[in-house]
Motif scaffolding. Structure first.
Motif, PDB file in Angstrom:
ATOM      1  N   THR A 118      -7.925   1.255 -17.264  1.00  0.00           N
ATOM      2  CA  THR A 118      -9.485   0.769 -17.386  1.00  0.00           C
ATOM      3  C   THR A 118      -9.648  -0.101 -16.057  1.00  0.00           C
ATOM      4  N   LYS A 119     -10.828   0.057 -15.498  1.00  0.00           N
ATOM      5  CA  LYS A 119     -11.277  -0.438 -14.438  1.00  0.00           C
ATOM      6  C   LYS A 119     -11.104  -2.007 -14.439  1.00  0.00           C
ATOM      7  N   ALA A 120     -11.303  -2.740 -15.556  1.00  0.00           N
ATOM      8  CA  ALA A 120     -10.842  -4.284 -15.843  1.00  0.00           C
ATOM      9  C   ALA A 120      -9.409  -4.567 -15.416  1.00  0.00           C
ATOM     10  N   ALA A 121      -8.631  -3.385 -15.977  1.00  0.00           N
ATOM     11  CA  ALA A 121      -7.008  -3.654 -15.884  1.00  0.00           C
ATOM     12  C   ALA A 121      -6.769  -3.363 -14.445  1.00  0.00           C
ATOM     13  N   ALA A 122      -7.298  -2.645 -13.969  1.00  0.00           N
ATOM     14  CA  ALA A 122      -7.001  -2.578 -12.478  1.00  0.00           C
ATOM     15  C   ALA A 122      -7.506  -3.786 -11.488  1.00  0.00           C
ATOM     16  N   ALA A 123      -8.376  -4.300 -11.981  1.00  0.00           N
ATOM     17  CA  ALA A 123      -8.794  -5.410 -11.042  1.00  0.00           C
ATOM     18  C   ALA A 123      -8.200  -6.399 -11.591  1.00  0.00           C
ATOM     19  N   GLU A 124      -7.476  -6.596 -12.937  1.00  0.00           N
ATOM     20  CA  GLU A 124      -6.519  -7.774 -13.237  1.00  0.00           C
ATOM     21  C   GLU A 124      -5.302  -7.627 -12.370  1.00  0.00           C
ATOM     22  N   LEU A 125      -5.025  -6.376 -12.247  1.00  0.00           N
ATOM     23  CA  LEU A 125      -3.755  -5.981 -11.520  1.00  0.00           C
ATOM     24  C   LEU A 125      -4.000  -6.560 -10.106  1.00  0.00           C
TER      25      LEU A 125
ATOM     26  N   ASP B 262       0.853  -1.165  -0.011  1.00  0.00           N
ATOM     27  CA  ASP B 262      -0.034  -0.082   0.192  1.00  0.00           C
ATOM     28  C   ASP B 262       0.939   1.145   0.050  1.00  0.00           C
ATOM     29  N   ASP B 263       2.311   1.006  -0.199  1.00  0.00           N
ATOM     30  CA  ASP B 263       3.021   2.257  -0.286  1.00  0.00           C
ATOM     31  C   ASP B 263       3.073   2.807  -1.792  1.00  0.00           C
ATOM     32  N   PHE B 264       2.443   1.995  -2.733  1.00  0.00           N
ATOM     33  CA  PHE B 264       2.628   2.090  -4.059  1.00  0.00           C
ATOM     34  C   PHE B 264       1.221   2.614  -4.674  1.00  0.00           C
ATOM     35  N   LEU B 265       1.357   3.508  -5.704  1.00  0.00           N
ATOM     36  CA  LEU B 265       0.419   3.961  -6.745  1.00  0.00           C
ATOM     37  C   LEU B 265       0.612   3.047  -7.925  1.00  0.00           C
ATOM     38  N   ILE B 266      -0.398   2.421  -8.231  1.00  0.00           N
ATOM     39  CA  ILE B 266      -0.547   1.581  -9.416  1.00  0.00           C
ATOM     40  C   ILE B 266      -1.662   1.930 -10.263  1.00  0.00           C
ATOM     41  N   ILE B 267      -1.511   2.565 -11.417  1.00  0.00           N
ATOM     42  CA  ILE B 267      -2.290   3.019 -12.172  1.00  0.00           C
ATOM     43  C   ILE B 267      -2.555   2.327 -13.462  1.00  0.00           C
ATOM     44  N   SER B 268      -3.836   2.154 -13.772  1.00  0.00           N
ATOM     45  CA  SER B 268      -4.168   1.658 -15.274  1.00  0.00           C
ATOM     46  C   SER B 268      -5.144   2.425 -15.825  1.00  0.00           C
TER      47      SER B 268
ATOM     48  N   GLN C 180      -5.690   1.519  -9.357  1.00  0.00           N
ATOM     49  CA  GLN C 180      -6.987   2.207  -9.695  1.00  0.00           C
ATOM     50  C   GLN C 180      -6.649   2.868 -11.052  1.00  0.00           C
ATOM     51  N   THR C 181      -7.995   3.367 -11.757  1.00  0.00           N
ATOM     52  CA  THR C 181      -7.574   3.894 -13.037  1.00  0.00           C
ATOM     53  C   THR C 181      -7.205   5.180 -12.905  1.00  0.00           C
TER      54      THR C 181
ATOM     55  N   HIS D  89      -8.545   7.968 -13.978  1.00  0.00           N
ATOM     56  CA  HIS D  89      -9.737   8.592 -13.654  1.00  0.00           C
ATOM     57  C   HIS D  89     -10.028   8.407 -12.139  1.00  0.00           C
ATOM     58  N   ALA D  90      -9.980   7.406 -11.467  1.00  0.00           N
ATOM     59  CA  ALA D  90     -10.203   7.555  -9.986  1.00  0.00           C
ATOM     60  C   ALA D  90      -9.013   7.946  -9.349  1.00  0.00           C
ATOM     61  N   PHE D  91      -7.960   7.935  -9.749  1.00  0.00           N
ATOM     62  CA  PHE D  91      -6.661   8.550  -8.956  1.00  0.00           C
ATOM     63  C   PHE D  91      -7.028  10.343  -8.681  1.00  0.00           C
ATOM     64  N   CYS D  92      -7.262  10.517 -10.030  1.00  0.00           N
ATOM     65  CA  CYS D  92      -7.736  12.252 -10.414  1.00  0.00           C
ATOM     66  C   CYS D  92      -8.773  12.319  -9.108  1.00  0.00           C
ATOM     67  N   GLN D  93      -9.751  11.649  -9.349  1.00  0.00           N
ATOM     68  CA  GLN D  93     -10.884  12.078  -8.742  1.00  0.00           C
ATOM     69  C   GLN D  93     -10.656  12.038  -6.898  1.00  0.00           C
ATOM     70  N   SER D  94      -9.561  11.122  -6.777  1.00  0.00           N
ATOM     71  CA  SER D  94      -9.384  11.167  -5.426  1.00  0.00           C
ATOM     72  C   SER D  94      -8.599  12.231  -4.983  1.00  0.00           C
ATOM     73  N   LEU D  95      -7.812  12.704  -6.025  1.00  0.00           N
ATOM     74  CA  LEU D  95      -6.683  13.793  -5.788  1.00  0.00           C
ATOM     75  C   LEU D  95      -7.806  15.179  -5.518  1.00  0.00           C
ATOM     76  N   ILE D  96      -8.708  15.232  -6.290  1.00  0.00           N
ATOM     77  CA  ILE D  96      -9.756  16.299  -6.269  1.00  0.00           C
ATOM     78  C   ILE D  96     -10.515  16.345  -4.960  1.00  0.00           C
ATOM     79  N   ARG D  97     -10.652  15.131  -4.538  1.00  0.00           N
ATOM     80  CA  ARG D  97     -11.475  15.125  -3.281  1.00  0.00           C
ATOM     81  C   ARG D  97     -10.595  15.562  -1.968  1.00  0.00           C
ATOM     82  N   GLU D  98      -9.563  14.999  -2.267  1.00  0.00           N
ATOM     83  CA  GLU D  98      -8.255  15.605  -1.142  1.00  0.00           C
ATOM     84  C   GLU D  98      -8.217  16.983  -1.121  1.00  0.00           C
ATOM     85  N   HIS D  99      -8.351  17.704  -2.346  1.00  0.00           N
ATOM     86  CA  HIS D  99      -7.642  18.897  -2.413  1.00  0.00           C
ATOM     87  C   HIS D  99      -9.017  19.938  -2.871  1.00  0.00           C
ATOM     88  N   PHE D 100     -10.266  19.617  -2.506  1.00  0.00           N
ATOM     89  CA  PHE D 100     -11.241  20.034  -3.314  1.00  0.00           C
ATOM     90  C   PHE D 100     -11.156  21.661  -3.095  1.00  0.00           C
TER      91      PHE D 100
END
Length: 185
Positions: free
Chosen positions: A66-73, A58-64, A107-108, A110-121
């Motif tokens: 698509t949601k399918a690719a993130a689930a596959e990872l 959980d120290d890493f940020l792993i981005i893909s 995560q994707t 888009h999900a990463f960007c959304q979490s950044l926006i939520r953190e720094h709204f």
């Protein structure tokens, strides 16, 4: 312990994949055709870092993309963790990684960007409870934006044109609207 002893899959990797797994020289781009082992390299690279530095999954940020690719990872990492744990059942560090996998940021984009926006709204100028538009809302917003851009009474004050479209040689509101509509599909 030799690198290949830590990673039983090591001998199944191509020389190029082995280089990508071991590379610690900074930025690394892995570009290859579908089915060539990019995900395998990513998973092995992750485990190499975890084994070498005793960091956590959980120290890493792993981005893909698509949601399918993130689930596959996530599934591949889980499977690789389980396989390694069966080979070394007493490894407490590996066992901890299995527990941390649920909170790992896999995560994707888009999900990463959304979490950044939520953190720094506040920095982004959005409400903390913002939400993404669904397809119907997206279409409605797109139609409104296109209408504004192609409207002759636009804030740009373009005389006798279809909004700012007249500046690029497009006259006639319908033509400009249709062009923009086509470009946004």
């Amino acid at each position: 312990m030799e690198f290949s002893q830590c990673f039983p899959i090591w001998n199944k990797l191509t020389p190029q994949q082995q280089m990508a797994v071991q590379n610690r020289g900074g930025k690394l781009l892995v570009s290859a055709a579908a089915g060539s082992g990019k995900t395998k390299v990513l998973v092995e690279r992750l485990f190499a870092h975890i084994a070498e530095t005793h960091c956590h999954v959980d120290d890493f940020l792993i981005i893909s993309y698509t949601k399918a690719a993130a689930a596959e990872l996530r599934a591949r990492i889980s499977s690789a963790l389980s396989e390694r744990l069966s080979e070394r059942p007493g490894d407490r560090h590996l066992r901890r990684q299995l527990g941390l996998l649920g909170s790992a940021r896999i995560q994707t984009v888009h999900a990463f960007c959304q979490s950044l926006i939520r953190e720094h709204f506040t920095l982004c100028g959005v409400e903390p409870d913002f939400r993404l538009a669904d397809e119907t809302q997206r279409q409605l917003l797109l139609e409104q934006a296109l209408q504004i851009v192609t409207d002759c009474s636009c804030p740009f004050g373009c005389p006798s044109c279809a909004g700012p479209m007249g500046e690029i040689g497009m006259t006639g509101k319908r033509t400009a609207y249709e062009l923009l509509r086509e470009l946004t599909r």
